[in-house]
Design an enzyme around this catalytic site. Structure first.
Site, PDB file in Angstrom:
ATOM      1  CD  GLN A 136      -2.585   1.010   2.728  1.00 49.88           C
ATOM      2  OE1 GLN A 136      -2.108   0.474   3.720  1.00 49.88           O
ATOM      3  NE2 GLN A 136      -3.805   1.486   2.724  1.00 49.88           N
ATOM      4  N   GLY A 137       0.704   2.095  -1.019  1.00 48.72           N
ATOM      5  CA  GLY A 137       1.460   3.352  -1.066  1.00 48.72           C
ATOM      6  C   GLY A 137       0.570   4.524  -0.687  1.00 48.72           C
ATOM      7  CD  GLU A 253      -5.282   0.005   6.440  1.00 53.23           C
ATOM      8  OE1 GLU A 253      -5.500   0.908   5.619  1.00 53.23           O
ATOM      9  OE2 GLU A 253      -4.200  -0.147   7.039  1.00 53.23           O
ATOM     10  CD  GLU A 386      -5.015  10.014  19.115  1.00 50.30           C
ATOM     11  OE1 GLU A 386      -4.689   9.229  18.199  1.00 50.30           O
ATOM     12  OE2 GLU A 386      -4.715   9.827  20.310  1.00 50.30           O
TER      13      GLU A 386
END
Lengths: 403, 354
Positions: A136-137, A253, A386
């Site tokens: 994953q970039g 994800e 957060e």
């Protein structure tokens, strides 16, 4: 709540179950029981043994590693109920899915939704066969939680893009064949200037440097792109649509982080049993450390509530036909509990839970130390705690930004 | 929110509508200011709507809709702090369903189902809950002893009493004396002294009858606490969206957003645990574990939300004129009922065998 349809005995399903049983009996060797899927691991690749290759090939032939994906692209084409039967039978046989990794968990579902016909035909079948690793970039040194500030650029050169920039936290980048990447195609708009591009990791100009973590492991890399030529055919969706596609992928994800197999099996070995081994029991059969006993009870109850909530989210989504509101809290709760458990294990094991390497420790103890340190990432990656709290506050609770 | 069937959805909507229109917090404020236990008109409305018989089998005048359904009603009542003995009386009915003889069921369940008779549990011997243990003794059908804190005691006509050798039914009358106990929530509580009161044993519930009754108490009380927590959360969120400081609406401050996101997370986990408890009562699967989970989550989360409710409202949250303080005061009474979190964690560990 179970409905009549869920519990109705289904003759077709019974036949399917029989088919799965005989397939597993014929194709899954006892010697592979309890082993894992090397592709799914972020700790590094393991060369397949001949037996493992045979098992992967057998699963790939039926598309059962990606059971609900369409058959035309190499998936299993199974219904959800059939996929559940498959999962149940595999669990009973001690079998594991040899086909995994980011291609299966994140990239595949996203490409099936947004990719062109040609892209699906090119990229999905090798994923279903477990022949290819994707990385994953997304993150960059100055674009972590504020992902949309990313700067890696893809310049339009007519028939190709020229990519320059740096990505970081590329999980498994050193072993990956291909990278799904967010790149900037327009500097004038923070979000609409982002595009979703597929890059071959062996293209000239791609350089990968593993990063050593506090756990001593190097599952992540820095990835550098210097004048990398990427064919235009590798753009997914429209130019400028990358942020939308990228966010969709992040949902996959998060689902994997919160509901994934790793977390679900986390409490497989109860803390109370481990604590009895290291701490012992008093004359009443209670754990000898009363504070730890209460902490373990507290943890188990929180853990059970988490699992019940994950189930509730699934039932709600099924009933509503959409994503449940509460699914967004699962990533935070899951990562917090995973970290809590790791900290408690250290407290239970004392020095033996703090071994780095060498004599005097069991493999499990050593593995646990690395896991404890690596686990600190779970509240940071995939959108930090957060960031998830921002999402909850703004999207669910309707609390807005300063006006 | 658990996925509900049609009947449950209707019941919940009806309860939501009724509490909003007929029993808002102002109704509770009036009951308090008058110094009464509850509004009799409201109680008879609950009887007419069938809420007093939700868990009672049809042959005894109830609707047999189950605990999840009752929990949905109780949650709505918790939201507006409606003063009624519905929880206590349902628990008494639940005890008779579990352990009563056919004759006892026939004698009491129809009257409990209609709301004409109010029942309650008189279990604890001391100031804090310590499980299914009691030193109160019964001799030749006469029960003697003191239960220092009994919910809805003034309203009750029937006490389900835990004694040293089992659970007994005692009707209000000769040998039963009440001393009013005004707790911080200003609800109906009393010390109940039994002095040779006529008692009938609930003989059919097995050895774990008292525990099974307590598990029901834990879960149903959890449902009331869920309503309270949900209400305080909703009110606080509304307040933050209206109140302006430093030329900004409070809800735009990230520190407050994160605090609310965390409270929301806690609240949803509490909801899961309480609903799972109610479902466990309906299916009979692992009820003791589910009860520990429901009540301990309810205790911990309502505790935090009731505190933050005051803090986030600022000074106005400290005034009697504003409602949020009522929830804090009722919260602590319910936290102390049927097991505080320490007790429930200990019970969880014992059930799990460590």
């Amino acid at each position: 709540m179970a409905t009549a349809a869920d519990t109705r005995p289904d003759a077709d399903l019974d036949a399917f179950r029989a088919e799965v049983k005989s397939f597993l009996a014929a194709s899954f060797p006892d010697s592979l029981k309890g082993k894992g899927n090397a592709l799914r691991s972020v700790e590094g690749p393991t060369d397949e043994t001949a037996e493992e290759t045979a098992w992967r090939t057998a699963m790939a032939e039926r598309g059962w590693g990606t059971p609900t994906w369409p058959k035309e692209y190499g998936g299993g084409g199974l219904s959800k109920q059939q996929a559940k039967v498959l999962q149940q039978e595999m669990a009973m046989a001690g079998a594991w899915n040899p086909i995994g990794g980011m291609g299966v968990m994140m990239f595949g579902p996203t490409l099936l939704e947004y990719g062109s016909e040609a892209q699906k035909q090119e990229h999905i079948p090798p994923i279903t066969r477990g022949e290819i690793r994707w990385c994953q970039g997304y993150s960059e040194p100055n674009a972590g939680s504020d992902l949309a500030s990313l700067q890696t650029s893809a310049e339009d050169k007519g028939d190709h893009y020229l990519v320059n920039g740096q990505k970081t936290w590329t999980s498994g980048g050193q072993w990956a064949d291909k990278c799904f990447c967010l790149v900037r195609t327009d500097r004038s708009d923070k979000h609409k200037g982002i595009s979703f591009l597929l890059i071959d990791m062996d293209s000239p100009g791609v350089e990968v440097k593993p990063i050593t973590m506090i756990s001593g492991m190097s599952p992540f890399c820095e990835t550098f792109f210097t004048d990398v030529k990427v064919p235009k055919a590798n753009l997914v969706g429209e130019e400028g649509q990358g942020w939308t596609i990228g966010k969709r992928l992040l949902q996959h994800e998060r689902t994997n982080i919160s509901g994934g197999g790793a977390l679900a099996s986390l409490n497989a070995q109860p803390l109370s049993k481990i604590a009895e081994h290291y701490i012992g029991t008093d004359e009443n059969g209670r754990l000898a450390d009363p504070e730890m006993r209460v902490k373990i009870a507290e943890f188990e109850m929180a853990w059970n509530t988490f699992l019940l909530t994950a189930r509730r989210a699934m039932e709600e989504s099924k009933a509503k036909g959409g994503v449940s509101e509460i699914s967004s809290i699962l990533k935070n709760v899951g990562s917090k509990l995973g970290q809590q458990r790791a900290e408690m294990l250290i407290e239970i094991m004392g020095f033996r839970g703090l071994g780095w390497e060498g004599e005097g420790f069991t493999d499990k103890e050593l593995k646990h130390v690395r896991g404890w340190l690596f686990g600190k990432a779970t509240s940071i990656y995939g959108g930090s705690t957060e960031i998830q709290n921002n999402i909850i506050a703004k999207r669910i609770l309707g609390m807005l930004d300063h006006q | 929110m658990a996925v509900l069937n049609e009947e449950q959805t209707m019941l919940r909507d009806m309860a939501q509508e009724w509490t909003k229109n007929e029993s808002p917090v102002t109704a509770w404020r009036k009951v308090r200011d008058e110094g009464s236990n509850f509004d009799p008109a409201a109680w008879s409305a609950m009887g007419e709507m069938g809420w007093t018989g939700v868990i009672i089998p049809e042959e005894f005048g109830g609707s047999d809709f189950g605990w999840m359904s009752l929990g949905l009603v109780v949650e709505q009542l918790g939201k507006t702090l409606t003063a009624s003995p519905l929880v206590a009386s349902s628990l008494a009915a639940g005890a008779i369903i579990l352990g009563g003889s056919q004759a006892q069921k026939e004698a009491f369940l129809p009257r409990l189902a209609s709301g004409e008779l109010v029942g309650t549990l008189a279990f604890d011997d001391g100031p804090r809950h310590s499980g299914a243990v009691s030193t109160v003794a019964v001799s030749e059908g006469k029960l003697t002893g003191t239960k220092p804190f009994v919910h809805e005691a003034e309203s009750a006509g029937l006490f389900v009493v835990l004694a040293s050798d089992g659970v007994y039914l005692v009707e209000k009358g000769a040998g039963v004396t009440l001393s009013d106990r005004e707790l911080t929530d200003m609800r109906d509580h009393a010390e109940v002294t039994f002095d040779g009161a006529a008692a009938e044993r609930l003989a059919d519930g097995g050895d774990d009858l008292a525990e099974a009754i307590l598990d029901r108490a834990r879960i149903l009380t959890g449902a009331e606490m869920l309503g309270m927590a949900q209400h305080v959360f909703d009110e606080t969120l509304d307040y933050l969206k209206q109140r302006t400081q430093f030329n900004q609406v409070l809800s735009t401050f990230q520190s407050l957003q994160h605090r609310m996101a965390e409270l929301f997370t806690d609240l949803e986990l509490m909801r899961t645990a309480v609903e799972a408890g109610l479902q466990a009562l309906d299916t009979g699967f692992r009820v003791p574990e589910a009860a520990c989970l429901a009540k301990s989550r309810a205790n911990d989360v309502l505790h935090v939300i009731s505190r933050q409710g005051i803090q986030l409202h600022g000074g106005i949250g400290m005034t009697d004129e504003y409602d949020v303080g009522f929830y804090l005061k009722r919260a602590r009474v319910l936290e102390a009922s049927w097991g505080n979190s320490g007790f429930l964690k200990d019970r969880h560990a014992k059930l799990a065998g460590y």
